[in-house]
Every structure is written in structure tokens, then in C-alpha cells.
Write an enzyme that holds these catalytic residues in place. Structure first.
Site, PDB file in Angstrom:
ATOM      1  N   GLY A  64      46.389-127.185  45.800  1.00 51.49           N
ATOM      2  CA  GLY A  64      46.583-126.947  44.367  1.00 51.49           C
ATOM      3  C   GLY A  64      45.244-126.755  43.660  1.00 51.49           C
ATOM      4  O   GLY A  64      45.089-125.871  42.809  1.00 51.49           O
ATOM      5  N   HIS A  65      44.253-127.579  44.032  1.00 50.18           N
ATOM      6  CA  HIS A  65      42.923-127.434  43.409  1.00 50.18           C
ATOM      7  C   HIS A  65      42.284-126.104  43.821  1.00 50.18           C
ATOM      8  O   HIS A  65      41.620-125.454  43.012  1.00 50.18           O
ATOM      9  CB  HIS A  65      41.995-128.573  43.848  1.00 50.18           C
TER      10      HIS A  65
END
Ligand code: PAF
Length: 277
Positions: A33-34
């Protein structure tokens, strides 16, 4: 990639930046996600700064500030692979030289700060807005990315930028999910194997509510209750499952953009997720 620890080192590193600067603020313990945030920023910036800072101001006294997973070396390796130019990883004293208690905090208005996540996490969004404003002040990004998984946080950041006329474009980046539908989160690692198998019930409950609305159901209270029941049946403890206007989190109205948001406890983890309708 340079790793800088202080505001002074950051300023020196930024002196080498050319073109547009992009910022990816994180608390570390990176997952895909990052890295999706880095990808999104890369499309609109020439020089990418990623921050790693576990911000004490946004944790309540009974929350996991001390135990929040810190995986600095792995995070730096992942950022280097992703093409980040500078990692800014300050110490708490560098961000809050006189102590976190002494800083004059940004006050997020109650219609955004005191509902949903804010209802049980008093002061959380003031802490988030304060550190993000500070990061914007020292990095001067043209663009910054935040995940849609923290939907309320994303709206708080958009409010911050408007309220303070900050010259930064905010990108909201879609939630990255496991094949089961479970949203990626650093807090998923608190789950046991059994809890991990139950956790996808969150996405299923959100999906069922969204589908019912698409099919014409506008009984918001009944839909929320049904979604919360589905979570409880899967062994989670729902804190809230609510429908809201997706632009400002006001009460839902048929025909407007909607979002269904939830927070639920599962063992040691408190998980949040949401789905636009
Ligand atoms: O979403 C997060 O990881 C944090 O809330 C943020 C935006 C980095 C501020 O500390």
C-alpha cells in the site's frame, strides 16, 4: 537514495532537488500500500521524499505507540527499490524540540475530527494534521499522496490544505488489498492465523452494503446494522459501520456519492476499512 535524520540534513538534501517534489508521509513498516503511494507520486513529481516517523501526537494513551512495528532497515531498502530519492526519518526531538505536549496543534473542526475514527480516538486527527502540516512546511512538496484506506484522514488532509492555503496537490491512492479482500495494513501483523482467516469478513460486509445500495436500498440504519451484524457473526467486534457522504462525511443522502466505513476489533488488532459506493 539519501537517508536524512534532521531538518538541517533534509534542507541540504532538498537543495539538490530539481523539478517537482513529491512527498510520501509514512510511519514506516511498509507494505505494498505504501509503495503504491510512491508509484502515484512518481507520476507527478521528479524528486521523491518519503518520511518515516511514528508520530506520538496521533496515538491515544492506551494505543500502540510504543509497540507500533518499527522496521527501519527493511523500509529503507523498499524505498530505495521504489526509486525514492530521500528518506526523512527524524527523531521525535527533531520534530517536537520542546516536547510533543508543547507544540501548538492544528485543530481539525469537529464535524471531521469527532466522528467515526475521532469518536473513539480523541485528538487523533489533530495529531495527524499537525505532523502533516509540519512535514509540508519542511519538505515543501508540490504533491503528496495518502491512502484511501484512511478515508477520514484523507479528508482531514484535504481540509488542512484548504484551511491553510498550502500549495500542495493531494493524491488519494486506492486501497491495496490481499486477494481475500483484506486491506493491507501494518496492524494486520497483530492477527493470529485464525484471526487472519476471519478478517476478510470486513471487506465482505462492506461489499454487501455497497451492493444493496446499488440495488436501490436506502434504509441507511438497517444497512449499517446488517453490516455490523455480519462482522459480529464472523467473530469481530465492530466499533462502527456507517454510511456517509463521500465528500464531507455528512449524513448520507440518496443520489449523492457515498462511502461505507468501518472499524472493528479482532484480537489485538483494530482494523479500519471503507468502500466507495
Ligand atoms: O497514515 C499514516 O501513516 C500517518 O497517519 C501519517 C499520514 C504518516 C501521519 O503520521
Amino acid at each position: 537514495m539519501r537517508v536524512v535524520r534532521t531538518r538541517a540534513e533534509l534542507a541540504a538534501a532538498l537543495a539538490d532537488a530539481r523539478g517537482r517534489t513529491g512527498l510520501v508521509p509514512t510511519m514506516g513498516n511498509l507494505h505494498r500500500g505504501h509503495l503504491a503511494l510512491v508509484e502515484a507520486v512518481r507520476k507527478q513529481a521528479d524528486f521523491i521524499v518519503a518520511s518515516i516517523f511514528v508520530n506520538p501526537l496521533q496515538f491515544g494513551p492506551s494505543e500502540d505507540y510504543k509497540t507500533y512495528p518499527r522496521t527501519f532497515d527493511e523500509d529503507c531498502a523498499a524505498f530505495a527499490d521504489a526509486g525514492v530519492d530521500v528518506v526523512f526519518a527524524p527523531a521525535v526531538q527533531d520534530i517536537y524540540p520542546d516536547g510533543a505536549e508543547a507544540i501548538e496543534q492544528v485543530t481539525v473542526p469537529p464535524h471531521l475530527a469527532d466522528i467515526l475514527e475521532g469518536a473513539s480516538r480523541s485528538g487523533h486527527f489533530n495529531g495527524v494534521a499537525t505532523v502533516v502540516k509540519l512535514l509540508f512546511d519542511v519538505v515543501h512538496p508540490n504533491v503528496a499522496a495518502f491512502g484511501e484506506k484512511d478515508f477520514q484522514q484523507l479528508l482531514v488532509i484535504r481540509w488542512l490544505v484548504n484551511a491553510y492555503s498550502l500549495p500542495v496537490a493531494i493524491l488519494g491512492v486506492p486501497t491495496v488489498r490481499e486477494p481475500s479482500g483484506l486491506a493491507l495494513s501494518s496492524r494486520n501483523q497483530y492477527l493470529t492465523a485464525d484471526e487472519r482467516a476471519r478478517a476478510p469478513a470486513i471487506y465482505s460486509a462492506l461489499t454487501a452494503v455497497a451492493e444493496a445500495i446499488r440495488a436501490g436500498d436506502i434504509d441507511w440504519a438497517a444497512l449499517s446494522a446488517k453490516g455490523a451484524d455480519a462482522l459480529a457473526s464472523a467473530g469481530l467486534q465492530p466499533e462502527y459501520l456507517e454510511l456517509r457522504n463521500a465528500n464531507d462525511l455528512s449524513a448520507p443522502r440518496a443520489g449523492e456519492p457515498l462511502v461505507v466505513l468501518t472499524a472493528a476489533r479482532l484480537g489485538k488488532a483494530r482494523l479500519i476499512d471503507n468502500l466507495r459506493v
